[in-house]
Design a protein around this motif. Structure first.
Motif, PDB file in Angstrom:
ATOM      1  N   LEU A  27      -3.110  -5.685  -6.816  1.00  0.00           N
ATOM      2  CA  LEU A  27      -2.114  -4.486  -6.810  1.00  0.00           C
ATOM      3  C   LEU A  27      -2.045  -4.435  -8.341  1.00  0.00           C
ATOM      4  O   LEU A  27      -1.974  -3.380  -9.106  1.00  0.00           O
ATOM      5  N   VAL A  28      -1.654  -5.627  -8.979  1.00  0.00           N
ATOM      6  CA  VAL A  28      -1.309  -5.377 -10.430  1.00  0.00           C
ATOM      7  C   VAL A  28      -2.371  -5.322 -11.347  1.00  0.00           C
ATOM      8  O   VAL A  28      -2.263  -4.422 -12.198  1.00  0.00           O
ATOM      9  N   GLN A  48      -7.799   7.251 -11.784  1.00  0.00           N
ATOM     10  CA  GLN A  48      -6.402   7.921 -11.931  1.00  0.00           C
ATOM     11  C   GLN A  48      -5.460   7.246 -10.808  1.00  0.00           C
ATOM     12  O   GLN A  48      -5.900   7.605  -9.609  1.00  0.00           O
ATOM     13  N   LEU A  49      -4.387   6.736 -10.894  1.00  0.00           N
ATOM     14  CA  LEU A  49      -3.556   6.335 -10.110  1.00  0.00           C
ATOM     15  C   LEU A  49      -2.907   7.728  -9.407  1.00  0.00           C
ATOM     16  O   LEU A  49      -2.503   8.150 -10.130  1.00  0.00           O
ATOM     17  N   LEU A  50      -2.851   7.660  -8.083  1.00  0.00           N
ATOM     18  CA  LEU A  50      -2.086   8.447  -7.269  1.00  0.00           C
ATOM     19  C   LEU A  50      -0.740   7.856  -6.798  1.00  0.00           C
ATOM     20  O   LEU A  50      -0.592   6.813  -6.663  1.00  0.00           O
ATOM     21  N   PRO A  51       0.126   8.918  -6.423  1.00  0.00           N
ATOM     22  CA  PRO A  51       1.450   8.317  -5.913  1.00  0.00           C
ATOM     23  C   PRO A  51       1.126   7.137  -4.902  1.00  0.00           C
ATOM     24  O   PRO A  51       0.304   7.733  -3.907  1.00  0.00           O
ATOM     25  N   LEU A  52       1.757   6.148  -5.065  1.00  0.00           N
ATOM     26  CA  LEU A  52       1.782   5.249  -3.876  1.00  0.00           C
ATOM     27  C   LEU A  52       3.170   4.393  -3.836  1.00  0.00           C
ATOM     28  O   LEU A  52       3.700   4.433  -4.761  1.00  0.00           O
ATOM     29  N   LEU A  89      -6.119  15.061  -0.578  1.00  0.00           N
ATOM     30  CA  LEU A  89      -4.770  14.374  -0.492  1.00  0.00           C
ATOM     31  C   LEU A  89      -3.639  15.563  -0.154  1.00  0.00           C
ATOM     32  O   LEU A  89      -2.902  15.555   0.469  1.00  0.00           O
ATOM     33  N   LEU A 145      -2.867  -1.737 -11.268  1.00  0.00           N
ATOM     34  CA  LEU A 145      -1.729  -0.765 -12.023  1.00  0.00           C
ATOM     35  C   LEU A 145      -1.847  -1.037 -13.403  1.00  0.00           C
ATOM     36  O   LEU A 145      -1.803  -0.095 -14.220  1.00  0.00           O
ATOM     37  N   THR A 190       2.872   7.916 -12.304  1.00  0.00           N
ATOM     38  CA  THR A 190       2.505   8.990 -11.184  1.00  0.00           C
ATOM     39  C   THR A 190       3.684  10.031 -10.638  1.00  0.00           C
ATOM     40  O   THR A 190       3.429  10.835  -9.821  1.00  0.00           O
ATOM     41  N   LEU A 197       2.816  13.751 -11.076  1.00  0.00           N
ATOM     42  CA  LEU A 197       1.659  14.130 -10.223  1.00  0.00           C
ATOM     43  C   LEU A 197       2.265  14.238  -8.598  1.00  0.00           C
ATOM     44  O   LEU A 197       2.049  15.134  -7.889  1.00  0.00           O
ATOM     45  N   LEU A 243      -7.456  16.823  -6.002  1.00  0.00           N
ATOM     46  CA  LEU A 243      -6.516  16.099  -5.160  1.00  0.00           C
ATOM     47  C   LEU A 243      -6.661  16.998  -3.914  1.00  0.00           C
ATOM     48  O   LEU A 243      -5.805  17.016  -2.966  1.00  0.00           O
TER      49      LEU A 243
END
Lengths: 224, 100
Positions: A50-51, A17-21, A86, A54, B77, B80, A83
């Motif tokens: 990175l690509v 799962q991608l988290l906010p970045l 984080l 994503l 995201t 989230l 989570l």
């Protein structure tokens, strides 16, 4: 007993799962990117990686994936998503929001006897009283101060030289303490002064009201 | 001063992405954006003669692609992010709420 190959214990490439970045290319190496988490943890990697991340194609057993997870930029499969770490980091970073600003600086005068090279204030001549804080603003200042929910409030009087408008320091201190009888905050008073011409009466007032004095001794070694 | 014109595919880039990328260039260039049928037509004119125009079109396109990637990240995201921020600051209360 026969063991399955290592690949059998690894999830599919997209099981994360991608988290906010946030990301940004490095100015000196545009093929690499700086990637940071919501809480400010970071790493650098190839833009291409990175690509891949994503697009859900970064192998979960790669060293980069381990690093991304450790820095809370990516979390494991959804069913084990947690989570908590984080969130804990974020809470720490945003803790200042819980009470609002605790330090309040009151500039009671721009007048000063000195013109120190490091001073950020547009210092005014000691006779120019028009550069003093007006008493009519006192009630508004106290109101504003107690609008912040912080259990501890530090009130720091600065200038110019705040002692040049000592009556205002005195009036505000008494007003704030009076209001605090119903507010019940923990108050801390500080005065930043050159101590130029400080009097016994002023020192007595500071002692009575638990003031902390902040000053600096400047000049050549012999003078200070 | 000499301008540079660029065309970017309107199917591939959203208006938000174009606006974001263009804004990045406003410190050094006058910018003009026009929406044609299938593309955005962007004109960049340097504010001063000493502005570096080397590989300008390439730089702009790379930045636009990066902004598009950021848009994708936000889409993936965003919910989230809001959830986390709400949970992180839920203990912050206003004086009005604290006293009730």
């Amino acid at each position: 007993m026969k063991f399955q190959p290592a690949s059998a214990f690894v999830g599919s490439a997209s099981s994360y799962q991608l988290l906010p970045l946030r990301f940004r290319r490095l100015p000196w190496d545009p093929a690499r990117v700086f990637v940071s988490s919501a809480a400010g943890d970071w790493l650098t990697c190839q833009h291409e990686e990175l690509v891949q991340l994503l697009n859900g194609d970064l192998p979960v057993d790669s060293a980069l994936m381990q690093d991304l997870q450790a820095r809370h930029i990516v979390a494991g499969p959804l069913d084990t998503l947690t989570l908590t770490p984080l969130l804990s980091q974020l809470r720490t970073r945003k803790a200042y929001l819980e009470g609002g600003p605790a330090l309040h600086i009151v500039v009671v005068s721009l007048r000063c006897h000195h013109s120190c090279s490091y001073c950020q204030v547009s210092r005014q001549d000691t006779l120019k009283r028009q550069f003093d804080m007006r008493e009519t603003l006192n009630a508004q200042l106290v109101e504003r101060l107690f609008q912040w929910p912080s259990p501890t409030l530090t009130i720091e009087f600065q200038g110019g030289e705040p002692l040049l408008n000592f009556e205002q320091v005195k009036a505000l201190t008494e007003l704030i303490q009076g209001r605090n009888r119903s507010e019940g905050r923990s108050l801390r008073f500080v005065i930043a002064s050159t101590l130029h011409d400080i009097t016994d009466a002023q020192l007595e007032f500071f002692g009575e009201h638990g003031f902390e004095l902040s000053t600096s001794l400047d000049g050549p070694r012999l003078a200070s | 001063m000499e301008s540079i014109e660029l065309e970017l595919d309107a199917q591939f880039f959203s208006a938000d992405v174009i606006a974001r990328t263009v804004y990045r260039y406003t410190g050094d260039y006058y910018v003009q954006v026009e929406r044609a049928t299938t593309a955005y037509r962007i004109t960049l004119t340097p504010l001063t003669p000493d502005i570096d125009k080397n590989l300008l079109a390439e730089r702009f396109q790379t930045d636009a692609c990066d902004d598009r990637l950021r848009e994708q990240i936000a889409l993936q995201t965003g919910d989230l992010q809001q959830l986390l921020m709400r949970a992180a600051i839920e203990r912050a209360v206003s004086v009005g709420r604290a006293s009730t």
